[in-house]
Write an enzyme that holds these catalytic residues in place. Sequence first.
Site, mmCIF file in Angstrom:
data_model
loop_
_atom_site.group_PDB
_atom_site.id
_atom_site.type_symbol
_atom_site.label_atom_id
_atom_site.label_comp_id
_atom_site.label_asym_id
_atom_site.label_seq_id
_atom_site.Cartn_x
_atom_site.Cartn_y
_atom_site.Cartn_z
ATOM 1 N N HIS A 132 -20.467 5.303 -62.996
ATOM 2 C CA HIS A 132 -20.043 3.833 -63.535
ATOM 3 C C HIS A 132 -20.878 3.455 -64.824
ATOM 4 C CE1 HIS A 132 -19.852 4.313 -59.052
ATOM 5 N NE2 HIS A 132 -18.771 3.257 -59.076
ATOM 6 N N HIS B 298 -14.899 0.167 -64.854
ATOM 7 C CA HIS B 298 -16.120 0.114 -63.975
ATOM 8 C C HIS B 298 -16.747 1.515 -63.546
ATOM 9 C CE1 HIS B 298 -17.653 -0.883 -59.795
ATOM 10 N NE2 HIS B 298 -16.933 0.109 -59.369
ATOM 11 N N GLU C 244 -29.705 -12.759 -39.755
ATOM 12 C CA GLU C 244 -30.236 -11.382 -39.234
ATOM 13 C C GLU C 244 -30.232 -10.487 -40.373
ATOM 14 O OE1 GLU C 244 -28.001 -13.147 -37.700
ATOM 15 O OE2 GLU C 244 -28.773 -13.889 -35.695
ATOM 16 N N HIS D 45 -23.279 -11.242 -25.631
ATOM 17 C CA HIS D 45 -24.775 -11.164 -25.605
ATOM 18 C C HIS D 45 -25.234 -9.854 -25.119
ATOM 19 C CE1 HIS D 45 -24.088 -15.172 -27.102
ATOM 20 N NE2 HIS D 45 -25.420 -15.335 -27.193
HETATM 21 C C1 TPP Z 1 -20.967 -3.215 -49.246
HETATM 22 C C2 TPP Z 1 -20.451 -2.653 -50.364
HETATM 23 N N1 TPP Z 1 -18.975 -2.677 -50.220
HETATM 24 C C3 TPP Z 1 -18.294 -1.871 -51.280
HETATM 25 C C4 TPP Z 1 -18.811 -1.229 -52.345
HETATM 26 C C5 TPP Z 1 -17.990 -0.403 -53.307
HETATM 27 N N2 TPP Z 1 -18.372 -1.131 -54.410
HETATM 28 C C6 TPP Z 1 -18.983 -0.765 -55.401
HETATM 29 S S1 TPP Z 1 -19.158 -1.595 -56.788
HETATM 30 C C7 TPP Z 1 -18.008 -2.656 -56.185
HETATM 31 C C8 TPP Z 1 -17.555 -3.990 -56.720
HETATM 32 C C9 TPP Z 1 -17.613 -3.833 -58.185
HETATM 33 O O1 TPP Z 1 -17.641 -5.139 -59.000
HETATM 34 P P1 TPP Z 1 -18.937 -5.794 -59.454
HETATM 35 O O2 TPP Z 1 -19.836 -5.972 -58.211
HETATM 36 O O3 TPP Z 1 -18.524 -7.057 -60.146
HETATM 37 O O4 TPP Z 1 -19.595 -4.613 -60.438
HETATM 38 P P2 TPP Z 1 -18.915 -4.372 -61.849
HETATM 39 O O5 TPP Z 1 -17.661 -3.915 -61.727
HETATM 40 O O6 TPP Z 1 -18.940 -5.460 -62.734
HETATM 41 O O7 TPP Z 1 -19.863 -3.308 -62.216
HETATM 42 C C10 TPP Z 1 -17.399 -2.329 -54.745
HETATM 43 C C11 TPP Z 1 -16.500 -2.919 -54.137
HETATM 44 C C12 TPP Z 1 -20.058 -1.161 -52.313
HETATM 45 N N3 TPP Z 1 -20.869 -0.478 -53.042
HETATM 46 N N4 TPP Z 1 -20.962 -1.763 -51.134
#
Ligand code: TPP
Length: 654
Positions: free
Chosen positions: A20, A251, A401, A463
């Site tokens: 990334h 990204h 939690e 529960h």
């Molecule tokens: C709980 C979770 N859900 C999904 C993902 C997969 N994932 C990695 S980065 C991302 C989103 C990217 O957007 P952002 O947080 O704005 O990061 P940027 O593109 O700006 O680097 C997702 C959905 C993850 N790492 N963790």
Amino acid sequence: MANAIRALAMDAVEQAKSGHPGLPMGAADIATVLFGRFLKIDPSVPNWPDRDRFILSAGHGSMLIYALLHLVGYEHMTLAELKRFRQLGSLTPGHPENFVTPGLETTTGPLGQGVANAVGMAMAEQHLAAEFGREAVDHHTYVLCSDGDLMEGISQEAIALAGHLKLSKLIVLFDDNGISIDGPLSLADSVDQIKRFEACGWAATRVDGHDPEAIAAAIETAKTSDRPTLIACRTTIGYGAPTKAGSEKSHGSPLGADELKGAKEKLGWAYGPFEVPQDILDAWRATTAKGSKARGDWEQRMAALPAEQRAEFERRMRGDLPEEALANAMRAIKESLAAEPKDIASRSASEFALHTLVPAVPEMVGGSADLTGSNNTRAKGMTAFGPNNPAGRFVHYGIREHAMAAAMNGMALHGGIIPYSGTFLVFSDYSRPAIRLAALMGERVIHVLTHDSIGLGEDGPTHQPVEHLAALRAIPNLLVFRPADAVETAECWQLALQARDRPSVLALSRQNLPQLRRSLDADNRCSTGAYEIAAAAGKAQVSIFATGSEVGLAVEAKALLDQRGIPARVVSVPSFELFRDLDPAARKAIIGDAPVRVGVEAAIRMGWDEIIGSDGVFVGMTGFGASAPAKDLYRHFGITAEAVAEAAEERLKG
Ligand SMILES: Cc1ncc(C[n+]2csc(CCOP(=O)(O)OP(=O)(O)O)c2C)c(N)n1
């Protein structure tokens, strides 16, 4: 200096053919200001206790932190490691893993976890400062998070808790780039993050994330705030990339050779792959002078502390237990139970043990997600942790939690604290992602999970956990304890405290249980995970294996079988994991050679074949429970001594 981060990130992702680049390129200016001007760290001593903590919550941007560790001079983070980004055995795995890479504070990747870890670290800082004084503990916790971190529900729990607790030394830098994987954030989100954080009791501001002076000024202000601070830094994802900057295209995949070349030109970076000119490297290395000095000053302050206070602080930060005090506490608990047996719920037995353990082990910090009176996690004399009482050892986490479990991870990672807290076993689903990470990281975090079966009765199937024991046992490195009586409960507490590199779950009953172990055992019999609690009169024809509330029932079934002339034995299995850790011969001896093996647990069978074999008899649940008094439910679902005895007898007859 920021371009050095960008270039290393682009080169490493390109070389790995995955990763990334967008976040490191976009957030490079923020990181340069934070590390260059503020962060109190000393690469020569990565684990110096009073260092500032930096958490990259958006773990997918891992090349940002790897580049930083290299640039500021962490010995192991060589260029060779950067070149091995995402390869087997490297110090640069896809997402940051603190147990792999020196200099990392936690493991991130599942979005939102890092923010909540940081809340726990800031809580630990406040608490330890109250206990040991500002001479010993006085640092900040910084987070870099992304849109994804703030969209995850856990972040809401975490920021609400942090605001309520007024964790003024927590500073969150938000990489506010308006882009996520699917495209512009506007596809899915329209939250005003400034207002949101303010509503949770934070100070919040927005700056240009490519303006170093604006970022620095905001951090300066944040450091004087009486509340935690959000600094939303407007950035461009993939900053510098000629066509992919500002787009989701930067990204999560390599830029490609042409785009990379164009980016370096645009940034004015005239160097080849992984090349950082000496003057820029020197400038980066020079930034750690402030941290080295701070560490030197801290060491002098520590040297001036009374020897006892210093030794205690050092013990706690090493994670060593107060062995003698713990041994004495365990003896006192066991002697008391032998003298005056207690037929009580294991949740009450846990409370009984905590009354003695908590004073003996001062690093224990307890809590509950609003079920204090049900989880019985508050020992006598514990006061509530809060801004006016940071020395308090009991945390009212609220009904949160997930953030509770992640904050506990943060406390354990900070060091100096053994966090424990409670909720209902069924709600472990709400904290499971954080429990999993504790197991992955090998952190000593203890979850008291009560109301552990249909035995909770009238609250009904919503529960009543049925699959949760199996689901928790499926998490590698997690210890799942289900003690059978008051003595086992104390023993399981001891084992959980002693498990330095493993999180634990204590699954405890709501309903009363007979105290089966009535004589005084100096040894911790639960330490083998399973042991014979009732021997057969003669050569055993039946071995009954049971856990928790069903061990008493198994002992009754054995009595019925004895009456029918069928010698039976009962093995209590407080922990599958510790049993699995035994060598094969020891396991075989405990399993025994009775022709019939029966497993009894008021839960689903999954996992039990390991003990009773696929041809073993299992008495338990096959679906969801129901709402009724516990005794009626046990009868209704056929989990009774009579049913166990009958099933065994039938199998014996073949
Ligand atoms: C709980 C979770 N859900 C999904 C993902 C997969 N994932 C990695 S980065 C991302 C989103 C990217 O957007 P952002 O947080 O704005 O990061 P940027 O593109 O700006 O680097 C997702 C959905 C993850 N790492 N963790």
